[in-house]
Write a protein that holds these residues in place. Structure first.
Motif, short mmCIF file in Angstrom:
data_model
loop_
_atom_site.label_atom_id
_atom_site.label_comp_id
_atom_site.label_asym_id
_atom_site.label_seq_id
_atom_site.Cartn_x
_atom_site.Cartn_y
_atom_site.Cartn_z
N THR A 1 85.76 42.86 41.73
CA THR A 1 84.44 42.40 42.16
C THR A 1 84.22 40.94 41.78
OG1 THR A 1 83.60 44.65 41.84
CG2 THR A 1 81.97 42.89 42.03
N ILE A 2 84.62 40.57 40.58
CA ILE A 2 84.49 39.17 40.14
C ILE A 2 85.37 38.26 41.00
CG2 ILE A 2 84.99 37.59 38.23
CD1 ILE A 2 84.11 39.86 36.34
N GLY A 3 86.59 38.69 41.27
CA GLY A 3 87.50 37.90 42.11
C GLY A 3 86.96 37.70 43.51
N ILE A 4 86.37 38.74 44.09
CA ILE A 4 85.79 38.62 45.43
C ILE A 4 84.58 37.70 45.40
CG2 ILE A 4 84.56 39.91 47.22
CD1 ILE A 4 86.50 42.22 46.74
N CYS A 5 83.78 37.79 44.34
CA CYS A 5 82.62 36.88 44.23
C CYS A 5 83.06 35.43 44.14
CB CYS A 5 81.78 37.25 43.00
SG CYS A 5 80.88 38.79 43.17
N PHE A 6 84.10 35.16 43.34
CA PHE A 6 84.61 33.79 43.26
C PHE A 6 85.21 33.32 44.58
CE2 PHE A 6 85.14 34.17 38.43
CZ PHE A 6 83.97 33.44 38.21
N LEU A 7 85.86 34.23 45.29
CA LEU A 7 86.45 33.87 46.58
C LEU A 7 85.36 33.57 47.61
CD1 LEU A 7 89.19 33.62 47.96
CD2 LEU A 7 88.99 35.99 48.65
N VAL A 8 84.30 34.36 47.61
CA VAL A 8 83.17 34.10 48.51
C VAL A 8 82.50 32.78 48.13
CG1 VAL A 8 80.88 34.93 49.18
CG2 VAL A 8 82.80 36.50 49.13
N HIS A 9 82.36 32.52 46.84
CA HIS A 9 81.76 31.26 46.40
C HIS A 9 82.59 30.06 46.85
CE1 HIS A 9 81.03 27.96 43.51
NE2 HIS A 9 79.76 28.31 43.70
N ALA A 10 83.92 30.18 46.75
CA ALA A 10 84.78 29.09 47.20
C ALA A 10 84.66 28.88 48.70
CB ALA A 10 86.23 29.38 46.81
N ALA A 11 84.57 29.97 49.46
CA ALA A 11 84.44 29.85 50.91
C ALA A 11 83.10 29.23 51.30
CB ALA A 11 84.58 31.22 51.56
#
Length: 112
Positions: free
Chosen positions: A12-22
């Protein structure tokens, strides 16, 4: 490798960071900034992908072996070569038969 709540939280944290980067990349692109000048954004995207891959590997669990030998033990050599999808009955070899009548095919095509 057991799936734990810890790995799901990491995913979940990794997906949140990935969405933030996008979202950050889209925001900077819309403002006209060049994305190649922002190494922190690229670094964040790569690290978040690695974190997501790590978590998914542990959530998916162990891989199971594909046992093709169990299925092949019950078949003989004749059935291994028998492939019904390659059967073709409408070929030019029929014209070599002495019973071949080319007008019967034309009649059948006209009736349909």
């Amino acid at each position: 490798m057991a799936s734990t709540g810890y790995h799901k939280i990491i995913l979940t944290i990794g997906i949140c960071f990935l969405v933030h980067a996008a979202v950050s990349a889209a925001q900077r692109k819309s403002s006209g900034q060049d994305l190649h000048e922002i190494p922190s954004l690229i670094f964040q995207g790569i690290v978040s992908l690695i974190v997501c891959m790590y978590a998914i590997i542990y959530i998916a669990g162990d891989l199971k072996e594909i046992r093709a030998t169990e299925e092949l033990e019950n078949k003989s050599w004749e059935t291994l070569r028998n492939i019904p999808s390659f059967y073709m009955f409408n070929h030019r070899g029929r014209s070599l038969s002495p019973a071949y009548d080319p007008t019967s095919i034309n009649k059948a095509l006209n009736e349909e």
